[in-house]
Motif scaffolding. Structure first.
Motif, PDB file in Angstrom:
ATOM      1  N   VAL A 111     -10.978  -8.559   6.916  1.00 18.95           N
ATOM      2  CA  VAL A 111      -9.467  -8.589   6.861  1.00 18.95           C
ATOM      3  C   VAL A 111      -8.697 -10.061   7.288  1.00 18.95           C
ATOM      4  O   VAL A 111      -7.778 -10.838   6.477  1.00 18.95           O
ATOM      5  CB  VAL A 111      -8.743  -7.486   7.377  1.00 18.95           C
ATOM      6  CG1 VAL A 111      -7.209  -7.634   7.583  1.00 18.95           C
ATOM      7  CG2 VAL A 111      -8.958  -6.319   6.937  1.00 18.95           C
ATOM      8  N   SER A 141      -4.417  -7.738   3.028  1.00 18.14           N
ATOM      9  CA  SER A 141      -4.924  -6.849   2.800  1.00 18.14           C
ATOM     10  C   SER A 141      -3.521  -5.754   2.343  1.00 18.14           C
ATOM     11  O   SER A 141      -3.069  -5.418   3.397  1.00 18.14           O
ATOM     12  CB  SER A 141      -5.905  -6.053   3.120  1.00 18.14           C
ATOM     13  OG  SER A 141      -6.938  -7.038   3.356  1.00 18.14           O
ATOM     14  N   ALA A 180     -12.425  -6.974   2.007  1.00 22.08           N
ATOM     15  CA  ALA A 180     -11.248  -6.394   2.669  1.00 22.08           C
ATOM     16  C   ALA A 180     -10.017  -5.804   1.600  1.00 22.08           C
ATOM     17  O   ALA A 180      -8.989  -5.534   2.217  1.00 22.08           O
ATOM     18  CB  ALA A 180     -10.496  -7.867   3.153  1.00 22.08           C
TER      19      ALA A 180
END
Length: 465
Positions: free
Chosen positions: A68, A91, A326
Motif C-alpha cells: 500500500v 488504494s 495493494a
C-alpha cells in the motif's frame, strides 16, 4: 558577454507563482494530505487480509502494508511530477472491498490483482484516446458543481463516522455517537481538535489544519497513556516500541492477468472487472472535479488544467496498485485536506509521495495518528467544499433535482460513483421529459445506460444465470 540563464527552480517547474502558491504552502498541504490519508496504510491491509481467496489463502498484513505504501508513493510522486496537481493517490476504499469480497472468493489473489491491472489498462486507454476527457466534458456544469459539494458532504461524513461522532442508530440508520449520546475520551479528542482547527482557520493561522491534527494527536497519546484500554478504532495513539520497520515486498508482481476468467468463469470475472472499472473511473472523476475546483484548477466551463495527464496517471495508479498487490490506486478525497491548507500544485504531491515512501520504513510511527485526530481536517474541508453549492441554479428543477441526488447520495450511500450515476440519469431523463433533447450531450445517453446497468447489476446477473 553572454549572460547565463538562471537555473530553473521548483517554483518554475511547478508554476507556483502562476497558481498563486508558495513552497511553504505546498509543503504544508502535502504533509496535511498525508496525515489525513495515512489511515489507508492501516485500513486497506485490514480489509484485504480479512478475506480469503478461492484456495483459502489470506494475505499478510506486513506485506500488504508495504504494498500500500509503495504503490501510493510511486503514483503520488508521478502525479506531482507529470500531472502537476495536488492529488494524492492511494488504494481506494471503494475498490478494495470489491477485490476482497467479490473477486477473491472465486479466484486466487494473484488473479484478483490481475483484474485490477486490467482495470487500470482500460482506464489508461480511455484517458489516452480522449474518451475519459470527453465523458468529463459531457457532464453538465451544474452536475460538476454538485459533485464537488457531494464530495464535501461525503468526506465530512467520513470524518464524523471515523471519529465516532456519528454512529449506527437503534431503529434509525445513524445517530449521534453511540445510542444518541457522546461519551468517552476519544470523542473529547475529536471535539477539541475540531474546535481548535476551526479557531485557527478562521483566524487565518498558516498550517491550521496540520496544527490541529498534530495537537489532537498529542492529546490522544497523553490520554491513552493516562487512561489505558480506550477504544480508538483502527489506530491506537501510543508511541511504538520501535520507529523503523523493514518493508516486506513479498506481494510485488504477484499477478495473473487472465487467470481469473478461467477460475471464476467469464461472466463472473467480467462483472467484477466492470464493477472495478466503473467504480475506479467515476470515483476518481468526481474527486478530480471536486477537489480540482476547490484548488482553483478549473476554467469557466469546469475543465481541469492538464486533465489528460492527470487522468492517465490515475489509470496507471490502478496498474501499479494491482502490480504491487495493494488493490487499485486512485485519487483520494483526502487530497482536499491539503488543498484546504493551500496546496495548488504537484509539489504538494511530491511531499505526500515522499512521506508515503518514508512510511514504508516508519509504519510504526505512521500508526500513531488516530482517526479522531485526523477527522477534524476532513470535516472542515467538507464545510469549505459546500460553498460551491451557490453555483447551482436551484430555481431550475431541471438542474436542482439532479444536483440534489448527486449531492445527497454520495454521503447517504458512501459512494461517489452512486451520486454521479444518479445525477446523470436524472438529468438526462428530466431534460428528455421536458422535450429538451438538444440540451443532452449524446454521451450522456451512453453514460446513463451504463449506470442503469451498474445499479441493476445484481438483477442482470440473476437473469443471465
Amino acid at each position: 558577454m553572454t549572460q547565463l540563464k538562471p537555473r530553473p527552480t521548483a517554483g518554475d517547474f511547478f508554476d507556483l507563482a502562476g497558481r498563486g502558491s508558495t513552497v511553504g504552502r505546498e509543503v504544508r498541504g502535502g504533509i496535511t494530505t498525508f496525515v489525513a490519508v495515512a489511515y489507508i496504510i492501516l485500513l486497506i491491509p485490514i480489509i484485504l487480509s480479512g478475506a480469503k481467496d478461492v484456495t483459502g489463502a489470506q494475505m499478510s498484513i506486513p506485506q500488504l502494508t508495504t504494498a500500500v505504501t509503495l504503490s501510493a508513493a510511486l503514483t503520488t510522486i508521478l502525479m506531482g511530477l507529470v500531472g502537476n496537481a495536488p492529488f494524492a493517490l492511494a488504494s481506494g476504499l471503494g475498490v478494495a472491498p470489491v477485490v476482497a469480497f467479490q473477486a477473491a472468493p472465486y479466484m486466487t489473489w494473484a488473479q484478483a490483482m490481475g483484474l485490477v491491472v486490467l482495470e487500470g489498462v482500460v482506464i489508461v486507454i480511455f484517458a489516452l484516446t480522449g474518451i475519459r476527457q470527453l465523458i468529463m466534458d459531457a457532464i453538465p456544469a451544474p452536475i460538476k458543481h454538485a459533485i464537488g459539494v457531494g464530495i464535501g458532504m461525503f468526506i465530512a461524513l467520513i470524518g464524523l463516522v471515523d471519529a465516532g461522532f456519528v454512529g449506527k442508530g437503534a431503529g434509525t440508520p445513524v445517530t449521534l455517537g453511540v445510542g444518541g449520546h457522546l461519551a468517552g475520551w476519544p470523542i473529547v479528542v475529536f471535539c477539541a481538535g475540531l474546535l481548535l482547527t476551526f479557531a485557527l482557520f478562521v483566524r487565518k493561522v498558516p498550517g491550521a489544519l496540520l496544527i490541529g491534527i498534530v495537537a489532537a494527536t498529542v492529546l490522544a497519546v497523553v490520554i491513552n497513556a493516562v487512561v489505558p484500554g480506550l477504544k480508538w478504532g483502527v489506530v491506537t495513539p501510543e508511541m511504538p516500541s520501535q520507529i523503523i520497520a523493514t518493508p516486506d515486498f513479498g506481494l510485488l508482481f504477484g499477478v495473473d492477468l487472465f487467470g481469473g476468467f478461467a477460475s471464476a468463469g467469464f461472466l463472473t470475472a467480467t462483472v467484477v472487472l466492470f464493477t472495478l472499472v466503473l467504480s475506479g473511473f467515476f470515483d476518481a472523476m468526481g474527486t478530480i472535479l471536486g477537489v480540482g475546483e476547490e484548488a482553483g484548477m478549473t476554467d469557466s466551463d469546469g475543465r481541469i488544467q492538464g486533465i489528460g495527464k492527470i487522468l492517465t496517471i490515475d489509470g496507471l495508479g490502478a496498474v501499479i496498485g494491482g502490480g504491487t498487490g495493494a488493490s487499485a490506486n486512485t485519487v483520494v478525497v483526502e487530497s482536499a485536506a491539503g488543498v484546504g491548507e493551500g496546496a495548488r500544485t504537484g509539489l504538494a504531491s511530491l511531499v505526500t509521495g515522499g512521506l508515503f515512501a518514508a512510511a514504508m520504513f516508519l509504519t510504526p510511527l505512521a500508526a500513531v495518528v488516530p482517526a479522531q485526530a485526523a477527522a477534524p481536517a476532513l470535516v472542515l474541508v467538507g464545510a469549505l467544499m459546500m460553498t460551491a453549492v451557490r453555483k447551482i441554479e436551484w430555481d431550475s428543477l431541471d438542474l436542482a433535482i439532479p444536483a440534489f441526488l448527486t449531492i445527497s447520495l454520495m454521503p447517504f450511500t458512501y459512494s461517489i460513483t452512486n451520486g454521479v450515476g444518479a445525477g446523470v440519469i436524472a438529468y438526462t431523463v428530466i431534460k428528455a421529459a421536458r422535450g429538451r433533447l438538444y440540451e443532452i450531450h449524446w454521451l450522456l445517453w451512453v453514460i446513463s445506460a451504463i449506470f442503469v446497468a451498474y445499479f441493476g447489476i445484481g438483477f442482470i446477473e440473476g437473469l443471465i444465470s
